[in-house]
Every structure is written in structure tokens, then in C-alpha cells.
Design a protein around this motif. Structure first.
Motif, PDB file in Angstrom:
ATOM      1  N   VAL A   1     -10.693  24.138   3.076  1.00  0.00           N
ATOM      2  CA  VAL A   1     -10.265  23.575   1.801  1.00  0.00           C
ATOM      3  C   VAL A   1      -9.249  24.519   1.167  1.00  0.00           C
ATOM      4  N   LEU A   2      -8.078  23.976   0.826  1.00  0.00           N
ATOM      5  CA  LEU A   2      -6.999  24.795   0.285  1.00  0.00           C
ATOM      6  C   LEU A   2      -6.944  24.767  -1.231  1.00  0.00           C
ATOM      7  N   MET A   3      -7.200  23.609  -1.829  1.00  0.00           N
ATOM      8  CA  MET A   3      -7.086  23.504  -3.279  1.00  0.00           C
ATOM      9  C   MET A   3      -7.672  22.181  -3.767  1.00  0.00           C
ATOM     10  N   LEU A   4      -7.846  22.108  -5.074  1.00  0.00           N
ATOM     11  CA  LEU A   4      -8.265  20.874  -5.732  1.00  0.00           C
ATOM     12  C   LEU A   4      -7.281  20.623  -6.866  1.00  0.00           C
ATOM     13  N   ALA A   5      -6.725  19.421  -6.919  1.00  0.00           N
ATOM     14  CA  ALA A   5      -5.794  19.067  -7.985  1.00  0.00           C
ATOM     15  C   ALA A   5      -6.088  17.626  -8.400  1.00  0.00           C
ATOM     16  N   TYR A   6      -5.278  17.106  -9.322  1.00  0.00           N
ATOM     17  CA  TYR A   6      -5.508  15.754  -9.825  1.00  0.00           C
ATOM     18  C   TYR A   6      -4.276  14.890  -9.626  1.00  0.00           C
ATOM     19  N   MET A   7      -4.511  13.616  -9.363  1.00  0.00           N
ATOM     20  CA  MET A   7      -3.443  12.649  -9.199  1.00  0.00           C
ATOM     21  C   MET A   7      -3.641  11.489 -10.158  1.00  0.00           C
ATOM     22  N   ASN A   8      -2.542  10.935 -10.644  1.00  0.00           N
ATOM     23  CA  ASN A   8      -2.597   9.646 -11.314  1.00  0.00           C
ATOM     24  C   ASN A   8      -1.985   8.627 -10.364  1.00  0.00           C
ATOM     25  N   SER A   9      -1.831   7.403 -10.807  1.00  0.00           N
ATOM     26  CA  SER A   9      -1.334   6.364  -9.889  1.00  0.00           C
ATOM     27  C   SER A   9       0.087   6.663  -9.418  1.00  0.00           C
ATOM     28  N   ASP A  10       0.911   7.253 -10.297  1.00  0.00           N
ATOM     29  CA  ASP A  10       2.296   7.555  -9.916  1.00  0.00           C
ATOM     30  C   ASP A  10       2.371   8.664  -8.865  1.00  0.00           C
ATOM     31  N   SER A  11       1.610   9.734  -9.073  1.00  0.00           N
ATOM     32  CA  SER A  11       1.655  10.841  -8.109  1.00  0.00           C
ATOM     33  C   SER A  11       1.036  10.431  -6.779  1.00  0.00           C
ATOM     34  N   LEU A  12       0.017   9.585  -6.825  1.00  0.00           N
ATOM     35  CA  LEU A  12      -0.577   9.081  -5.584  1.00  0.00           C
ATOM     36  C   LEU A  12       0.440   8.201  -4.854  1.00  0.00           C
ATOM     37  N   ARG A  13       1.148   7.357  -5.589  1.00  0.00           N
ATOM     38  CA  ARG A  13       2.162   6.504  -4.973  1.00  0.00           C
ATOM     39  C   ARG A  13       3.250   7.355  -4.310  1.00  0.00           C
ATOM     40  N   LEU A  14       3.710   8.401  -5.010  1.00  0.00           N
ATOM     41  CA  LEU A  14       4.740   9.277  -4.451  1.00  0.00           C
ATOM     42  C   LEU A  14       4.239  10.003  -3.206  1.00  0.00           C
ATOM     43  N   THR A  15       2.977  10.405  -3.236  1.00  0.00           N
ATOM     44  CA  THR A  15       2.380  11.083  -2.085  1.00  0.00           C
ATOM     45  C   THR A  15       2.357  10.170  -0.872  1.00  0.00           C
ATOM     46  N   LEU A  16       1.958   8.926  -1.092  1.00  0.00           N
ATOM     47  CA  LEU A  16       1.877   7.969   0.011  1.00  0.00           C
ATOM     48  C   LEU A  16       3.261   7.575   0.512  1.00  0.00           C
ATOM     49  N   GLU A  17       4.223   7.470  -0.399  1.00  0.00           N
ATOM     50  CA  GLU A  17       5.574   7.037  -0.014  1.00  0.00           C
ATOM     51  C   GLU A  17       6.360   8.139   0.702  1.00  0.00           C
ATOM     52  N   THR A  18       6.226   9.378   0.225  1.00  0.00           N
ATOM     53  CA  THR A  18       7.035  10.477   0.772  1.00  0.00           C
ATOM     54  C   THR A  18       6.353  11.235   1.898  1.00  0.00           C
ATOM     55  N   GLY A  19       5.007  11.173   1.937  1.00  0.00           N
ATOM     56  CA  GLY A  19       4.276  11.932   2.951  1.00  0.00           C
ATOM     57  C   GLY A  19       4.045  13.377   2.561  1.00  0.00           C
ATOM     58  N   TYR A  20       4.345  13.726   1.314  1.00  0.00           N
ATOM     59  CA  TYR A  20       4.114  15.074   0.794  1.00  0.00           C
ATOM     60  C   TYR A  20       3.338  14.977  -0.520  1.00  0.00           C
ATOM     61  N   THR A  21       2.422  15.914  -0.753  1.00  0.00           N
ATOM     62  CA  THR A  21       1.550  15.815  -1.916  1.00  0.00           C
ATOM     63  C   THR A  21       2.303  15.960  -3.238  1.00  0.00           C
ATOM     64  N   HIS A  22       1.952  15.094  -4.166  1.00  0.00           N
ATOM     65  CA  HIS A  22       2.420  15.127  -5.550  1.00  0.00           C
ATOM     66  C   HIS A  22       1.183  15.058  -6.447  1.00  0.00           C
ATOM     67  N   PHE A  23       1.212  15.749  -7.550  1.00  0.00           N
ATOM     68  CA  PHE A  23       0.058  15.793  -8.442  1.00  0.00           C
ATOM     69  C   PHE A  23       0.464  15.539  -9.891  1.00  0.00           C
ATOM     70  N   TRP A  24      -0.558  15.394 -10.739  1.00  0.00           N
ATOM     71  CA  TRP A  24      -0.351  15.307 -12.171  1.00  0.00           C
ATOM     72  C   TRP A  24      -0.878  16.599 -12.800  1.00  0.00           C
ATOM     73  N   SER A  25      -0.010  17.291 -13.512  1.00  0.00           N
ATOM     74  CA  SER A  25      -0.400  18.534 -14.181  1.00  0.00           C
ATOM     75  C   SER A  25      -1.056  18.207 -15.516  1.00  0.00           C
ATOM     76  N   ARG A  26      -2.321  18.554 -15.653  1.00  0.00           N
ATOM     77  CA  ARG A  26      -3.032  18.290 -16.904  1.00  0.00           C
ATOM     78  C   ARG A  26      -2.578  19.224 -18.015  1.00  0.00           C
TER      79      ARG A  26
END
Length: 220
Positions: free
Chosen positions: A27-52
Motif C-alpha cells: 500500500v502506497l497511499m490513501l487519498a480521496y476522489m470525487n466524480s471528476d477526479s475519478l473520471r480523469l483517472t479512468l480516462e487518462t490512466g493516471y491517478t487524479h485526486f481531490w485535495s480536501r
């Protein structure tokens, strides 16, 4: 229904995302995603997150270059937690540590984790080193035939040790064999994480049924 529609986001529109090294299972890390960051992650193939803390989208590695290429995406039984197996470039943690989970009992050091995962990670790091300073690199430079020969030799030595019945020698030779198997897997572009997944799959059925299913597949 796509993954974004399946995910149960919390009241703030977020879902926790666990990031795991695809090769070692660590396990490398734990972060949070919203619908936009999840969509970007799925579309680009690279992780995107939402900074709280900053209330904005961010791509992992956009400033450090430590990108996370998504290899596989999973979600838990309640669909309220995501799991991404990634190919990590550099370090996942902003401190420079490979994983954000490097503290144990308040001490600033790498937490103890599975020895096989640790060895797999070391092999991945050493395989590109100069051969004169790394045995792993020397094996990689010599190629698959040499690696397979070593696997065979170590398997034979383990058999001899087991016949001799001395526990310490059996353990020693088993460790040697495991190391060379991990080298073979890594050279082949595979990881023990994938072997572990196969073992878990087999746990779901009896050994006899599992062997029967393999016999049926071979006969097709």
C-alpha cells in the motif's frame, strides 16, 4: 452502469482511494476522489485526486514527476472504497519515502511488511544496477536461460536438503529458491502479486476441483 455511477460517494461527494504498488502489493497511499477526479483517472490512466485541504483537483506527480500509471481498478463490496494497483514512478509519499505508511509505533522508519513484497521491490530496484555490484542485475544481464538454470539448481538443492531432513538447511534452500523464482517472475514482466491473486482464486474451490478444471481446459 459505469464505475462512477456505481460508486457510493459520501455526503461531501468523496470516496477514499487506496493506492497499491502493482508489482509488490504494498500500500502506497490513501487519498480521496470525487466524480471528476475519478473520471480523469479512468480516462487518462493516471491517478487524479481531490485535495480536501486546497479544494481542487490534482494529478499525482504533476509537480514531482512521480506519476502513478493505473494497472487495475477495483472496488469493495459496498462500493464505497476504491483500490488502484499502479505502476509507481519514484516515491508515492511527499517525504521521499516509497510509501506514505513508513511510520511504525511513532518511529520514523519503514513499517514492517511482507518479506516477499519487500524482496520483490528490492529485485525491481536492483535489476538495472551495474552487474558488478548487484547479483540480481548480473542475472538479468545474462538473460532468461541463466535465470531458469538457477531456478532448477535451487529446486534441486531444496530437494536434497529436504531428503537430508535438517530444518535449517531446508529453510535456507527454500529462501534461495524463492528469491530466484521472484527474479524469474520480474524478468518475465510478472510479479508475486499476480501469483498471490491466482492462489486466492484457488482458495475459492477445493484442490481436487481446481485440478479437474485445469485438466478440462487443457483438453479443449
Amino acid at each position: 452502469m459505469n464505475l462512477i455511477e456505481k460508486v457510493k460517494f459520501d455526503k461531501d461527494g468523496l470516496v477514499p482511494a487506496i493506492i497499491q504498488d502493482e508489482k509488490t502489493g504494498k500500500v502506497l497511499m490513501l487519498a480521496y476522489m470525487n466524480s471528476d477526479s475519478l473520471r480523469l483517472t479512468l480516462e487518462t490512466g493516471y491517478t487524479h485526486f481531490w485535495s480536501r485541504s486546497r479544494s481542487c483537483l490534482w494529478k499525482k506527480g504533476e509537480t514531482s514527476g512521480h506519476f502513478q500509471k493505473v494497472i487495475s481498478t477495483s472496488y469493495d463490496c459496498d462500493c464505497d472504497t476504491l483500490l488502484f494497483a499502479v505502476e509507481q514512478t519514484g516515491s508515492a509519499c511527499h517525504t521521499g519515502n516509497k510509501s506514505c505508511f513508513y511510520r511504525n509505533d511513532g518511529e520514523s522508519r519503514e513499517a514492517t511488511y511482507n518479506a516477499i513484497s519487500a524482496l520483490s521491490e528490492t529485485i525491481a530496484e536492483h535489476c538495472t544496477m551495474p552487474g558488478e555490484i548487484s547479483y540480481t542485475a548480473k542475472l538479468f544481464k545474462k538473460g532468461i536461460d541463466t535465470i531458469l538454470k538457477k531456478v532448477g539448481e535451487e529446486a534441486t538443492e531444496l530437494i536434497v536438503a529436504a531428503k537430508g531432513g535438517k530444518n535449517s538447511e531446508i529453510v535456507y534452500e527454500a529462501a534461495d529458491l524463492m528469491y530466484h523464482i521472484l527474479v524469474m517472475l520480474h524478468y518475465s514482466g510478472l510479479s508475486f502479486y499476480q501469483v498471490e491473486a491466482e492462489l486466492i482464486r484457488r482458495f475459492k474451490q477445493s484442490g481436487i476441483k481446481e485440478k479437474q478444471s485445469r485438466a478440462i481446459d487443457k483438453s479443449k
